[in-house]
Scaffold this motif. Structure first.
Motif, PDB file in Angstrom:
ATOM      1  N   UNK A   1       0.831  -1.209   0.000  1.00 26.59           N
ATOM      2  CA  UNK A   1       0.000   0.000   0.000  1.00 26.59           C
ATOM      3  C   UNK A   1       0.861   1.253   0.000  1.00 26.59           C
ATOM      4  N   UNK A   2       1.961   1.223   0.760  1.00 30.18           N
ATOM      5  CA  UNK A   2       2.863   2.373   0.797  1.00 30.18           C
ATOM      6  C   UNK A   2       3.463   2.652  -0.576  1.00 30.18           C
ATOM      7  N   UNK A   3       3.965   1.604  -1.235  1.00 33.27           N
ATOM      8  CA  UNK A   3       4.597   1.786  -2.543  1.00 33.27           C
ATOM      9  C   UNK A   3       3.560   2.130  -3.609  1.00 33.27           C
ATOM     10  N   UNK A   4       2.397   1.481  -3.550  1.00 39.42           N
ATOM     11  CA  UNK A   4       1.352   1.770  -4.541  1.00 39.42           C
ATOM     12  C   UNK A   4       0.900   3.219  -4.447  1.00 39.42           C
ATOM     13  N   UNK A   5       0.829   3.747  -3.230  1.00 44.49           N
ATOM     14  CA  UNK A   5       0.464   5.155  -3.054  1.00 44.49           C
ATOM     15  C   UNK A   5       1.482   6.062  -3.721  1.00 44.49           C
ATOM     16  N   UNK A   6       2.760   5.717  -3.586  1.00 45.68           N
ATOM     17  CA  UNK A   6       3.805   6.507  -4.242  1.00 45.68           C
ATOM     18  C   UNK A   6       3.702   6.410  -5.759  1.00 45.68           C
ATOM     19  N   UNK A   7       3.411   5.213  -6.270  1.00 46.63           N
ATOM     20  CA  UNK A   7       3.313   5.023  -7.716  1.00 46.63           C
ATOM     21  C   UNK A   7       2.148   5.801  -8.313  1.00 46.63           C
ATOM     22  N   UNK A   8       1.078   5.991  -7.540  1.00 48.82           N
ATOM     23  CA  UNK A   8      -0.073   6.728  -8.040  1.00 48.82           C
ATOM     24  C   UNK A   8       0.255   8.195  -8.306  1.00 48.82           C
ATOM     25  N   UNK A   9       1.352   8.681  -7.721  1.00 53.05           N
ATOM     26  CA  UNK A   9       1.737  10.084  -7.920  1.00 53.05           C
ATOM     27  C   UNK A   9       2.487  10.302  -9.231  1.00 53.05           C
ATOM     28  N   UNK A  10       2.850   9.206  -9.910  1.00 50.15           N
ATOM     29  CA  UNK A  10       3.609   9.306 -11.158  1.00 50.15           C
ATOM     30  C   UNK A  10       2.632   9.425 -12.332  1.00 50.15           C
ATOM     31  N   UNK A  11       2.715  10.516 -13.061  1.00 47.64           N
ATOM     32  CA  UNK A  11       1.834  10.714 -14.204  1.00 47.64           C
ATOM     33  C   UNK A  11       2.149   9.731 -15.323  1.00 47.64           C
ATOM     34  N   UNK A  12       1.145   9.109 -15.936  1.00 47.84           N
ATOM     35  CA  UNK A  12       1.388   8.130 -16.992  1.00 47.84           C
ATOM     36  C   UNK A  12       2.058   8.721 -18.225  1.00 47.84           C
ATOM     37  N   UNK A  13       1.899  10.015 -18.427  1.00 49.97           N
ATOM     38  CA  UNK A  13       2.486  10.631 -19.629  1.00 49.97           C
ATOM     39  C   UNK A  13       4.017  10.610 -19.579  1.00 49.97           C
ATOM     40  N   UNK A  14       4.585  10.636 -18.373  1.00 50.29           N
ATOM     41  CA  UNK A  14       6.050  10.592 -18.262  1.00 50.29           C
ATOM     42  C   UNK A  14       6.584   9.239 -18.717  1.00 50.29           C
ATOM     43  N   UNK A  15       5.933   8.174 -18.290  1.00 55.05           N
ATOM     44  CA  UNK A  15       6.366   6.837 -18.684  1.00 55.05           C
ATOM     45  C   UNK A  15       6.093   6.608 -20.166  1.00 55.05           C
TER      46      UNK A  15
END
Length: 560
Positions: A448-462
């Motif tokens: 849950x901790x890591x998934x919360x951090x991943x949600x902050x990454x905008x998909x357009x960057x990847x």
């Protein structure tokens, strides 16, 4: 989004390894429950005799009913109080609310064994609070060693679990409706009851199920506060079965584990469904949603008094208890504490190599083990990141499985894996076994901790990196992981505090070389060595405090 075959196989491989690590211990538990002897015995037969013994044992029935009563009682205490404190901290102009919140969350990161021992010293029959109360009233107006005392302590110490989810939900809702209610003439308490709390009811229901579930996995509090009066709960009943027949009663223990999983797993599934509903009001908040504190007016100091009373009862009293006991040679009736001051208990620690190893191992599993666990959680989370597949639904299920196993159960199951699988026995007496057990037990929390951090990454960057030809591995290494590095650091600090305070998972793995403070405290409690317990408890609290201060200094969000 299309996914290449090599990337798919890499993701599937991670998920399959996770499935093996998570499901193998539970499968072994079910297998053991149908045997008439430990699985490693020369001759074993499939039978239902273990089920017959446990299900007809009066102690099992008593333990189950006690667990049900404690879970119900602590939920009735923790949910309304946690919801109220969340409203006061998040939505009002309560004095000192910014510095109070970290103190409010402290019980989450303190070992229940430490808290329980602190309550014994402070409010036990000869506690430093009990003796003045006895002098004043002629009797001690409370009984810490009763089922009611246990329910009260458990309820108060689990208020932060409710606060975490209720406060997070309140931060996600605009204050416009509350302001409208105040304009209409409603007082602050009416606003809280009729407007604020109903808007976060899914979060309150979720946290209520969580606390009820935690009531069935309680071990440290019932062991210290219930055992003197013979009060058994499911976990302490399981612990007492260890050598009931003179040899390891693995088949009986496995049946109790099965019973626990059958009770807790439906609760975990219910939690999952409620969590999905908890965001139903998120549309009320945009990035520009206003959060205007409600003015309590004359009620301000009454609200502060309620919060201060909870802090004193839940944090100050037990911590003062262990702190005081660690620096006095004796305490009780007729004893003047100022004449008993000493630091001998801390010096005595150095005479026991296993205790020193326990301190060093605890630091090691928190610092190094916590970092490795966060790395594992990150790899698993990345395997499911932005992947629409049935495999991600399988991973969602796998994450729930360890949550249904109390730490005591998970540690026992990991021990059996090391005994059952050829070649793994050599790891049983190393800290690798403890680290694996901790990592599995806290899988859902870490994910849950890591998934919360991943949600902050905008998909357009990847997506931009993929457009210019970067492969999945390069995208993760150059884009995703660098962007979540602060989230990973915060996760490591939180996992550090959890691993340092963990106690029940390591009990069955305790041995020369695998000592940690938590399991040593349980072992020392069985021998009655109060002096060493008090010194180790203070050291454990100091470790947690150092982690908490570091997290706050770095701006890590503790409230989710």
């Amino acid at each position: 989004m299309s996914t290449s075959r090599p990337q798919s196989w890499a993701r599937v491989s991670v998920i399959l390894v996770t499935a093996l690590v998570v499901l193998a211990p539970l499968a072994l538990v079910f297998y053991q429950s149908f045997l008439d002897n430990p699985f490693f015995a020369p001759k074993v037969q499939f039978t239902l005799s273990a089920y017959d013994f446990v299900l007809n044992d009066e102690d099992f029935h008593s333990a189950f009913l006690n667990s049900l009563m404690i879970a119900t009682g602590m939920t009735a205490i923790a949910v309304p109080l946690g919801g109220l404190l969340a409203f006061l901290i998040v939505r009002t102009d309560l004095p000192g609310r910014r510095w109070i919140e970290p103190l409010l969350l402290l019980p989450v990161f303190l070992s229940p064994v430490v808290l329980a021992f602190g309550y014994v010293v402070a409010a036990g029959p000869v506690g430093f609070l009990s003796l003045p109360a006895e002098s004043l009233f002629g009797f001690v107006p409370w009984d810490i060693y009763s089922i009611y005392g246990l329910v009260l302590v458990a309820g108060l110490t689990h208020v932060p679990h409710v606060y975490l989810y209720a406060s997070s939900a309140l931060r996600g809702v605009s204050s416009d409706l509350e302001e409208a209610a105040r304009i209409g003439g409603a007082g602050p308490w009416r606003v809280a009851l009729d407007v604020s709390l109903p808007m976060v009811m899914p979060a309150l229901l979720y946290s209520g199920v969580l606390v009820f579930f935690l009531g069935f996995e309680l071990f440290g509090l019932p062991l210290v506060l219930g055992d003197p009066q013979g009060i058994l709960v499911m976990s302490t009943y399981l612990y007492k079965l260890t050598n009931l027949l003179g040899t390891p009663s693995y088949q009986l223990m496995a049946v109790v584990v099965v019973a626990l999983v059958l009770v807790t797993f439906p609760l975990v599934i219910l939690q999952r469904r409620l969590l999905r509903q908890a965001g139903k009001y998120v549309t009320l908040k945009g990035k520009g949603a206003r959060q205007t504190p409600l003015k309590l007016g004359g009620w301000k100091w009454l609200a502060f008094a309620i919060l201060a009373l909870w802090l004193v009862a839940t944090v100050v009293v037990p911590l003062a208890g262990i702190g005081l006991r660690s620096v006095v040679s004796s305490w009780g009736r007729g004893v003047t504490l100022s004449d008993q001051l000493t630091l001998a208990h801390y010096r005595d620690l150095w005479q026991y190599p296993n205790l020193i190893r326990g301190i060093l191992n605890t630091l090691g599993v928190g610092v190094i083990g916590g970092a490795l666990s966060v790395a594992c959680y990150t790899v698993i989370s990345l395997a499911a990141h932005r992947w629409q597949s049935g495999w991600t639904r399988l991973l969602d299920f796998l994450v729930l499985v360890p949550r249904a196993m109390p730490g005591l159960v998970a540690g026992l199951a990991i021990l059996w894996i090391f005994l059952f699988v050829p070649g793994l026995g050599v790891l049983k007496s190393t800290m690798i076994s403890v680290w694996i057990a901790y990592t599995v037990v806290w899988l859902a929390y870490g994910m849950r901790l890591i998934s919360t951090a991943l949600l902050q990454v905008g998909p357009e960057l990847e997506e931009g990196a993929r457009v210019v030809g970067a492969g999945p591995h390069r995208v993760n290494m150059d884009i995703t992981i660098p962007l979540i590095r602060f989230g990973m650091l915060g996760s490591w600090l939180l996992i550090f505090m959890i691993f340092v305070r963990e106690y029940s998972t390591g009990i069955y793995l305790l041995g020369p070389g695998t000592e940690v403070i938590g399991s040593l405290l349980v072992s020392l409690w069985g021998t009655g060595d109060i002096d060493l317990i008090s010194a180790l408890s203070v050291i454990n609290v100091a470790m947690v405090g150092a982690g908490l201060l570091t997290a706050l200094r770095l701006g890590v969000r503790l409230h989710g």
